[in-house]
Design a protein around this motif. Structure first.
Motif, mmCIF file in Angstrom:
data_model
loop_
_atom_site.group_PDB
_atom_site.id
_atom_site.type_symbol
_atom_site.label_atom_id
_atom_site.label_comp_id
_atom_site.label_asym_id
_atom_site.label_seq_id
_atom_site.Cartn_x
_atom_site.Cartn_y
_atom_site.Cartn_z
ATOM 1 N N PRO A 13 4.675 -1.506 -11.114
ATOM 2 C CA PRO A 13 5.444 -0.606 -11.969
ATOM 3 C C PRO A 13 4.738 0.726 -12.169
ATOM 4 O O PRO A 13 3.503 0.800 -12.162
ATOM 5 N N ASN A 16 1.604 1.414 -14.213
ATOM 6 C CA ASN A 16 0.386 0.690 -13.840
ATOM 7 C C ASN A 16 -0.101 1.058 -12.440
ATOM 8 O O ASN A 16 -0.743 0.254 -11.769
ATOM 9 N N ARG A 42 -2.533 -2.488 -16.074
ATOM 10 C CA ARG A 42 -2.293 -3.911 -15.817
ATOM 11 C C ARG A 42 -2.472 -4.246 -14.343
ATOM 12 O O ARG A 42 -2.084 -5.332 -13.897
ATOM 13 N N THR A 43 -3.089 -3.336 -13.585
ATOM 14 C CA THR A 43 -3.337 -3.564 -12.164
ATOM 15 C C THR A 43 -4.842 -3.577 -11.916
ATOM 16 O O THR A 43 -5.523 -2.583 -12.187
ATOM 17 N N SER A 68 -4.342 -16.741 -18.749
ATOM 18 C CA SER A 68 -3.044 -16.108 -18.533
ATOM 19 C C SER A 68 -3.157 -14.632 -18.925
ATOM 20 O O SER A 68 -3.444 -14.309 -20.076
ATOM 21 N N ARG A 70 -0.771 -11.900 -19.067
ATOM 22 C CA ARG A 70 0.650 -11.590 -18.984
ATOM 23 C C ARG A 70 0.876 -10.159 -18.499
ATOM 24 O O ARG A 70 0.311 -9.207 -19.034
ATOM 25 N N GLY A 71 1.706 -10.022 -17.485
ATOM 26 C CA GLY A 71 2.063 -8.704 -16.978
ATOM 27 C C GLY A 71 1.024 -8.066 -16.068
ATOM 28 O O GLY A 71 1.223 -6.957 -15.589
ATOM 29 N N ALA A 72 -0.081 -8.761 -15.794
ATOM 30 C CA ALA A 72 -1.137 -8.186 -14.966
ATOM 31 C C ALA A 72 -0.892 -8.505 -13.493
ATOM 32 O O ALA A 72 -0.359 -9.557 -13.147
ATOM 33 N N THR A 73 -1.277 -7.567 -12.630
ATOM 34 C CA THR A 73 -1.221 -7.752 -11.183
ATOM 35 C C THR A 73 -2.641 -7.705 -10.637
ATOM 36 O O THR A 73 -3.350 -6.719 -10.828
#
Length: 229
Positions: A13, A16, A42-43, A68, A70-73
């Motif tokens: 996205p 990020n 988040r990357t 976990s 959340r939302g991280a790549t």
């Protein structure tokens, strides 16, 4: 070059597109870097080759698999010495750790063109590495002659999902050539390296590079701008 993948979806996205690079010798230090990096983006790229031993790689991936984010790549890299990285193992060992990274939750992996060329069938898709593959090329001495545009090349039965060219800029014109390539390409990452390439790194996202890299701690390539410390 072969045709570009038909999927227009971005690598990550838009908010990020800064990829924070976690690179250090121990799993505990890298876990701390991950937490710091996630405060900014988040990357996260995991430089598995920077970890000092297989035991540390195993420990990090075990920690990653248990938590976990959340939302991280997460993007896994285990670059061998022959390709400019720190990993002293052979291709099969590199692929083993990329497959372990997938089991730990990494969606992306970065595979050097040197590795692809040395595979028996030149097909990274034959291995259970992370499902999205970035094919990368590094030139630490100069900016080579560049094509008019870059497409995602055929890789076995499927295609790679992105192409990265990281090249040392000896002049501002070198950076401009690489950024122009980013503007004309899709699913492409442009990385001008070196002190002269620094402005190009900063402008890369504006010119169309899918992501831009920034180290969380120690720089992993010439000209990087620190993301977090």
């Amino acid at each position: 070059m072969p045709k570009t993948s038909q999927s227009p979806a971005p690598l990550v996205p838009g908010e990020n597109r800064i990829c924070a690079v976690a690179a250090c010798p121990t799993a505990s230090e890298m876990a701390r870097q991950i937490r710091l990096g996630l405060k900014e983006t988040r990357t996260i790229e995991l430089r598995l080759d920077w970890l000092k031993s297989d035991a540390e790689r195993r420990k990090l991936l075990r920690l990653l698999g248990k938590q976990s984010f959340r939302g991280a790549t997460f993007l896994a890299t285990c670059r061998r010495k022959a390709a400019g990285g720190e990993f002293r193992g052979d291709i099969q060992a590199e692929l083993f750790w990329l497959m372990e990274a997938r089991r730990a939750g990494c969606i992306w992996c970065d595979v050097e063109i040197e590795t692809e060329r040395e595979l028996p069938d030149q097909s990274i898709r034959e291995y259970a590495v992370p499902p999205r593959v970035m094919l990368s090329m590094h030139d630490f001495e100069r900016t080579p002659k560049l094509p008019q545009s870059v497409s995602c090349p055929e890789c076995g039965e499927g295609e790679v999902d992105a192409v990265k060219i990281a090249a040392h800029a000896t002049t501002i014109a070198d950076s401009v050539r690489l950024l122009h390539l980013a503007r004309r390409s899709r699913c492409f990452v442009a990385v001008p390296m070196g002190e002269i390439g620094l402005p190009g790194r900063i402008l890369a996202l504006r010119e169309g590079s899918a992501v831009a890299y920034a180290p969380i701690g120690e720089s992993t390539a010439p000209g990087q701008v620190v993301c977090a410390n």
